[in-house]
Design an enzyme around this catalytic site. Structure first.
Site, mmCIF file in Angstrom:
data_model
loop_
_atom_site.group_PDB
_atom_site.id
_atom_site.type_symbol
_atom_site.label_atom_id
_atom_site.label_comp_id
_atom_site.label_asym_id
_atom_site.label_seq_id
_atom_site.Cartn_x
_atom_site.Cartn_y
_atom_site.Cartn_z
ATOM 1 N N HIS A 87 7.509 -0.328 -0.535
ATOM 2 C CA HIS A 87 6.243 -0.575 -0.053
ATOM 3 C C HIS A 87 5.821 -2.030 -0.025
ATOM 4 O O HIS A 87 5.045 -2.683 0.600
ATOM 5 C CB HIS A 87 5.295 0.356 -0.553
ATOM 6 C CG HIS A 87 3.897 0.347 -0.094
ATOM 7 N ND1 HIS A 87 3.649 0.576 1.119
ATOM 8 C CD2 HIS A 87 2.541 -0.385 -0.678
ATOM 9 C CE1 HIS A 87 2.424 0.281 1.529
ATOM 10 N NE2 HIS A 87 1.445 -0.064 0.471
ATOM 11 N N ASP A 101 9.793 3.298 1.624
ATOM 12 C CA ASP A 101 8.505 3.181 1.223
ATOM 13 C C ASP A 101 8.023 4.441 0.808
ATOM 14 O O ASP A 101 8.006 5.644 1.335
ATOM 15 C CB ASP A 101 7.737 2.575 2.339
ATOM 16 C CG ASP A 101 6.345 2.242 2.024
ATOM 17 O OD1 ASP A 101 5.828 2.737 0.962
ATOM 18 O OD2 ASP A 101 5.672 1.339 2.637
ATOM 19 N N ASP A 161 -0.212 -3.093 4.293
ATOM 20 C CA ASP A 161 -0.619 -2.110 3.793
ATOM 21 C C ASP A 161 -2.276 -1.756 4.567
ATOM 22 O O ASP A 161 -2.396 -2.095 5.587
ATOM 23 C CB ASP A 161 -0.848 -2.261 2.158
ATOM 24 C CG ASP A 161 -1.339 -1.168 1.306
ATOM 25 O OD1 ASP A 161 -0.890 -0.140 0.874
ATOM 26 O OD2 ASP A 161 -2.852 -1.196 1.153
#
Length: 379
Positions: free
Chosen positions: A356, A328, A202
């Protein structure tokens, strides 16, 4: 906040070298689930979500009393199934990994590990450093830590400033260097000649990029997992603004915080807890969603705005690898592909069916790829 896509600008407040890419390989085993239930085996009793949530909450309580490192959670993972078949195209090298969903995420037995044949002495380094995404903390890596340590790897999971059990107020963070200081302090203290495999998830992708520019000689490889992989002069906000109009779920989930008052810029970003599952954990076990719901913290906003200074001599000298997450909802696969095409890494991998947060939804498949990356020799 749990992902860097939430870093879209808030509404005003009133008052180098291309290589061949292998086509994605189809998974041998796959299954489906809806977002509220898991398919149960007829031979087992029904999965007790209430009990699992209670266990996750208890684990989170223990976590808050611990420091970084191997966390005392029940180790859980999933079975791995080999892929078959490949097809070449004029793209970056790709690999895929998939696993059958483990409905209760049982304790992994040593004989099930995929890294039994690893000869650690043959690796350039056997040490991983795991860097969480925005809003997450070192706690999110508990399955990955357990699996890697079972295989003999050394693992460190870092709580960035204001994240996890780090006590600093996220609203008071004013720069990327301040946010990543726990990581840069860790790398600075490494023994001379010691190298690590740096893994970022991320917004952690921007963080490890900053570290790669600062300590290129201490990083053997850099692995980006559904992560912000930026170019010189680019900010995370620049990258994700491109997808602003296509991510309605993110716009609904993001909550901007104004610690300095509504007439000043936002200081942090939080997420609507009721949308966490859909946004970040749409393929993850209920117990991990419960853990995240009590562990995630707001993400500082200033680092998202900061443009990175990345040079070919430093950042560009570190070998980069990217792991895609096709299911995701936070960092859409189209955005991941855009970053890959703009700044091609050495190789691209894909975890089939991953949301994700593949460290929750596909821990064994993610582990397999990390081990595989650790074994890739210098060309």
């Amino acid at each position: 906040m749990g992902n860097f896509c939430a870093c879209l600008a808030p509404k005003p407040v009133n008052k180098k070298k291309p290589t061949k890419r292998l086509a994605n390989q189809p998974p041998v085993a796959s299954n489906s689930s809806n977002r509220w239930s898991r398919i149960r085996s007829s031979r087992k009793e029904k999965f007790d979500d209430a009990l699992i949530q209670e266990q996750a909450l208890a684990a989170a309580t223990i976590l808050l009393q611990q420091h970084n490192g191997a966390l005392p959670f029940d180790r859980s993972s999933s079975l791995r199934y080999p892929n078959s078949g490949s097809k070449k195209s004029n793209q970056l090298p790709r690999s895929s990994s998939s696993r059958a969903r483990s409905l209760t995420d049982p304790l992994l037995q040593p004989q099930q590990l995929v890294n039994q044949d690893i000869r650690l002495d043959d690796l350039e380094t056997n040490r991983f450093v795991l860097v969480h995404g925005g809003g997450f903390g070192a706690w999110c890596w508990y399955k990955t830590i357990a699996l890697l340590e079972e295989g003999g790897f050394k693992v460190s999971a870092i709580d960035l400033t204001g994240s996890g059990i780090h006590t600093f107020d996220p609203n008071s963070i004013t720069s990327l260097s301040q946010y990543v200081k726990p990581l840069t302090d860790f790398l600075e203290k490494l023994a001379e000649g010691e190298k690590v495999i740096l893994v970022g998830h991320d917004f952690g992708g921007a963080c490890i990029s900053y570290a790669m520019e600062s300590f290129p000689l201490k990083i053997s490889k850099a692995v980006f997992i559904a992560a912000a992989m930026l170019t010189n002069g680019q900010s995370t906000l620049d990258m994700f603004s491109k997808q602003a109009d296509s991510n309605d779920l993110m716009r609904q989930a993001q909550v901007f915080l104004y610690a300095n008052g509504n007439d000043h810029p936002p200081t942090a970003i939080d997420l609507n807890k009721s949308l966490l599952r859909d946004l970040l954990f749409n393929q993850s076990p209920a117990k991990d969603v419960a853990l995240a719901s009590v562990s995630m913290r707001p993400m500082p906003f200033a680092p998202v705005l900061e443009r990175l200074s990345l040079t070919d001599m430093k950042y560009g000298s570190v070998r980069r690898f990217y792991i895609e997450t096709p299911e995701d909802n936070a960092t859409p696969i189209a955005l991941q592909e855009s970053m890959i095409n703009t700044s091609p890494p050495e190789r691209v991998f894909r975890v089939k069916g991953a949301d994700h947060s593949p460290f929750f939804s596909k821990p064994q498949a993610l582990h397999k790829l990390l081990v595989e990356i650790s074994k890739i020799p210098s060309s």
